[in-house]
Motif scaffolding. Structure first.
Motif, PDB file in Angstrom:
ATOM      1  N   ASP A 104       0.943  -1.328  -0.114  1.00 42.27           N
ATOM      2  CA  ASP A 104      -0.050   0.029   0.076  1.00 42.27           C
ATOM      3  C   ASP A 104       1.064   1.191  -0.086  1.00 42.27           C
ATOM      4  N   VAL A 105       1.611   1.499  -0.990  1.00 42.90           N
ATOM      5  CA  VAL A 105       2.662   2.544  -1.085  1.00 42.90           C
ATOM      6  C   VAL A 105       1.944   3.482  -2.067  1.00 42.90           C
ATOM      7  N   ASP A 106       1.579   4.877  -1.477  1.00 45.52           N
ATOM      8  CA  ASP A 106       0.818   5.922  -2.222  1.00 45.52           C
ATOM      9  C   ASP A 106       2.012   6.871  -2.920  1.00 45.52           C
ATOM     10  N   LEU A 107       3.036   6.980  -2.050  1.00 45.32           N
ATOM     11  CA  LEU A 107       3.948   7.966  -2.822  1.00 45.32           C
ATOM     12  C   LEU A 107       5.441   7.605  -2.316  1.00 45.32           C
ATOM     13  N   VAL A 108       6.389   7.887  -3.146  1.00 48.45           N
ATOM     14  CA  VAL A 108       7.843   7.354  -2.740  1.00 48.45           C
ATOM     15  C   VAL A 108       8.480   8.591  -2.980  1.00 48.45           C
ATOM     16  N   TRP A 109       9.240   9.060  -1.907  1.00 50.81           N
ATOM     17  CA  TRP A 109       9.993  10.485  -1.703  1.00 50.81           C
ATOM     18  C   TRP A 109      11.459  10.019  -1.768  1.00 50.81           C
TER      19      TRP A 109
ATOM     20  N   THR B  30      16.567   4.415  -7.293  1.00 49.64           N
ATOM     21  CA  THR B  30      15.850   3.266  -6.753  1.00 49.64           C
ATOM     22  C   THR B  30      14.419   3.703  -6.250  1.00 49.64           C
ATOM     23  N   ALA B  31      14.633   4.763  -5.728  1.00 47.20           N
ATOM     24  CA  ALA B  31      13.223   5.236  -5.398  1.00 47.20           C
ATOM     25  C   ALA B  31      12.309   5.353  -6.365  1.00 47.20           C
ATOM     26  N   TRP B  32      12.705   5.994  -7.417  1.00 49.39           N
ATOM     27  CA  TRP B  32      12.117   6.076  -8.736  1.00 49.39           C
ATOM     28  C   TRP B  32      11.391   4.638  -9.158  1.00 49.39           C
ATOM     29  N   LEU B  33      12.432   3.853  -9.232  1.00 53.30           N
ATOM     30  CA  LEU B  33      12.078   2.378  -9.685  1.00 53.30           C
ATOM     31  C   LEU B  33      11.029   1.724  -8.497  1.00 53.30           C
ATOM     32  N   VAL B  34      11.022   1.902  -7.368  1.00 57.10           N
ATOM     33  CA  VAL B  34       9.948   1.283  -6.555  1.00 57.10           C
ATOM     34  C   VAL B  34       8.970   2.022  -6.774  1.00 57.10           C
TER      35      VAL B  34
ATOM     36  N   LYS C  94       3.045   7.587  -6.849  1.00 64.00           N
ATOM     37  CA  LYS C  94       3.512   8.956  -7.064  1.00 64.00           C
ATOM     38  C   LYS C  94       5.326   9.265  -6.839  1.00 64.00           C
ATOM     39  N   PHE C  95       6.000   9.559  -7.493  1.00 60.07           N
ATOM     40  CA  PHE C  95       7.380   9.876  -7.305  1.00 60.07           C
ATOM     41  C   PHE C  95       7.878  11.227  -6.914  1.00 60.07           C
ATOM     42  N   LEU C  96       8.083  11.697  -5.875  1.00 54.45           N
ATOM     43  CA  LEU C  96       8.685  12.794  -5.591  1.00 54.45           C
ATOM     44  C   LEU C  96      10.121  13.114  -5.292  1.00 54.45           C
ATOM     45  N   PHE C  97      10.831  13.802  -6.148  1.00 53.82           N
ATOM     46  CA  PHE C  97      12.051  13.775  -5.957  1.00 53.82           C
ATOM     47  C   PHE C  97      12.460  15.284  -5.411  1.00 53.82           C
TER      48      PHE C  97
END
Length: 345
Positions: free
Chosen positions: A39-44, A55-59, A66-69
């Motif tokens: 249940d991941v909504d956003l990766v920072w 790695t964060a983008w790939l996850v 969503k991917f926040l950089f």
């Protein structure tokens, strides 16, 4: 908040090889940890360095999140200008990865307005960039404290203490600080106190010893929770970086810490952070790479402690008004909620 730690081999405070081992081991361990979470909504993802952001983008993509950089450092641009990254193949790969991540991120966060032009020059869309400025938690520091216990413990007596607190690395240009200390060696009032660690520290200690700089004291790093006492014992704080143009884009943490502690800043960094200090009238700015100017600024503050104290209190007011972490946290939370709502829509 639940914190899940990932295994890291190597050390960021040792050689370039071991730093690389540390970064890549975290890249792998964080990927497998992130991949197993439900249940991941956003990766920072936050840089530097860039490999862990990949790695964060790939996850994020594997999880449909969503991917926040968040960009806290213009890597690899800083490494290239500093001469740390020299191999042409590695430079091309690093630049390609930087551009890839700028394009693939759903949103980009920068902590300094100076970073925005660099991002757009590398192909980032301006409408995806959000500025959430670096800052400090003013509640961590008591501007009325004089750090009497710390001063007594370290035999600082009645010295005017010019403090540098932070990393002792290539970027920090601390050889210039030692040159300034040498210029002020005949002034018994002034002591330069360097607190921290880093790759260059053994060389700096050796240089100070060879030059018999008894007006320079080195202390080991302390926990963030203990920094308030260290800064309270100081009469001014020194922020210094090498005279590299890109460093003029940064909002260094230590400047905001000094201001929050109510201490005037001697700033040997040009660019956007100089505007912050000068607009607040919170210290003295000098050209980076100039030990004479640095020495003169420290002596000016030592000659007029009352004016120095007034500068420090103006800095405290400025961070309370414009650079408090609580407001920045609300901005980040709002951005994340908007991103998650967009995903749900």
């Amino acid at each position: 908040m639940e914190v899940i730690r990932c295994r890291v081999w190597g050390s960021v405070n040792r050689s370039f090889f071991w730093r690389t081992v540390g970064f890549f081991s975290f890249m792998l361990s964080s990927f497998f940890t992130g991949w197993t979470l439900p249940d991941v909504d956003l990766v920072w993802g936050t840089s530097p360095p860039l490999p862990q952001v990949f790695t964060a983008w790939l996850v994020a993509r594997l999880k449909g999140a969503k991917f926040l950089f968040e960009i806290r450092d213009l890597w690899p641009a800083f490494a290239i200008q500093l001469g740390v990254l020299r191999n042409p193949v590695l430079i091309r790969l690093a630049l390609a990865l930087e551009k890839f991540l700028y394009h693939r991120a759903d949103r980009l966060v920068v902590n300094s307005p100076g970073f925005i032009d660099h991002l757009t020059s590398r192909g980032a869309r301006k409408d995806k960039i959000t500025l959430i400025r670096n800052g400090v938690d003013p509640a961590m520091f008591d501007p009325t404290s004089e750090g009497a216990e710390f001063r007594a413990r370290n035999d600082l007596d009645e010295k005017f203490v010019a403090l540098y607190a932070g990393a002792h690395g290539m970027s920090n240009d601390l050889a210039v600080l030692l040159d300034a200390a040498e210029l002020l060696h005949a002034d018994p009032r002034i002591l330069f106190l360097l607190v921290g660690d880093g790759k260059e520290k053994p060389n700096l200690v050796l240089r100070a010893t060879e030059k018999n700089l008894d007006n320079v004291m080195f202390l080991p790093p302390v926990a963030k929770s203990e920094m308030a006492e260290v800064l309270a014992a100081a009469d001014c704080g020194i922020a210094i970086l090498k005279p590299i143009p890109l460093y003029g884009t940064t909002y260094p943490n230590k400047v905001f810490d000094y201001m929050a502690a109510g201490r005037p800043v001697v700033l040997a960094i040009d660019g956007v952070i100089r505007k912050v200090v000068e607009d607040a009238r919170a210290g003295l700015a000098v050209p980076p790479g100039n030990p004479r100017a640095l020495a003169d600024a420290v002596r000016t503050l030592a000659d007029d402690p009352s004016a120095a104290r007034t500068m420090g209190l103006r800095g405290r007011s400025a961070v309370e008004r414009d650079f408090g972490r609580e407001a920045q946290a609300r901005e980040m939370e709002q951005l994340m909620r908007e991103m998650v709502r967009g995903r749900a829509a």
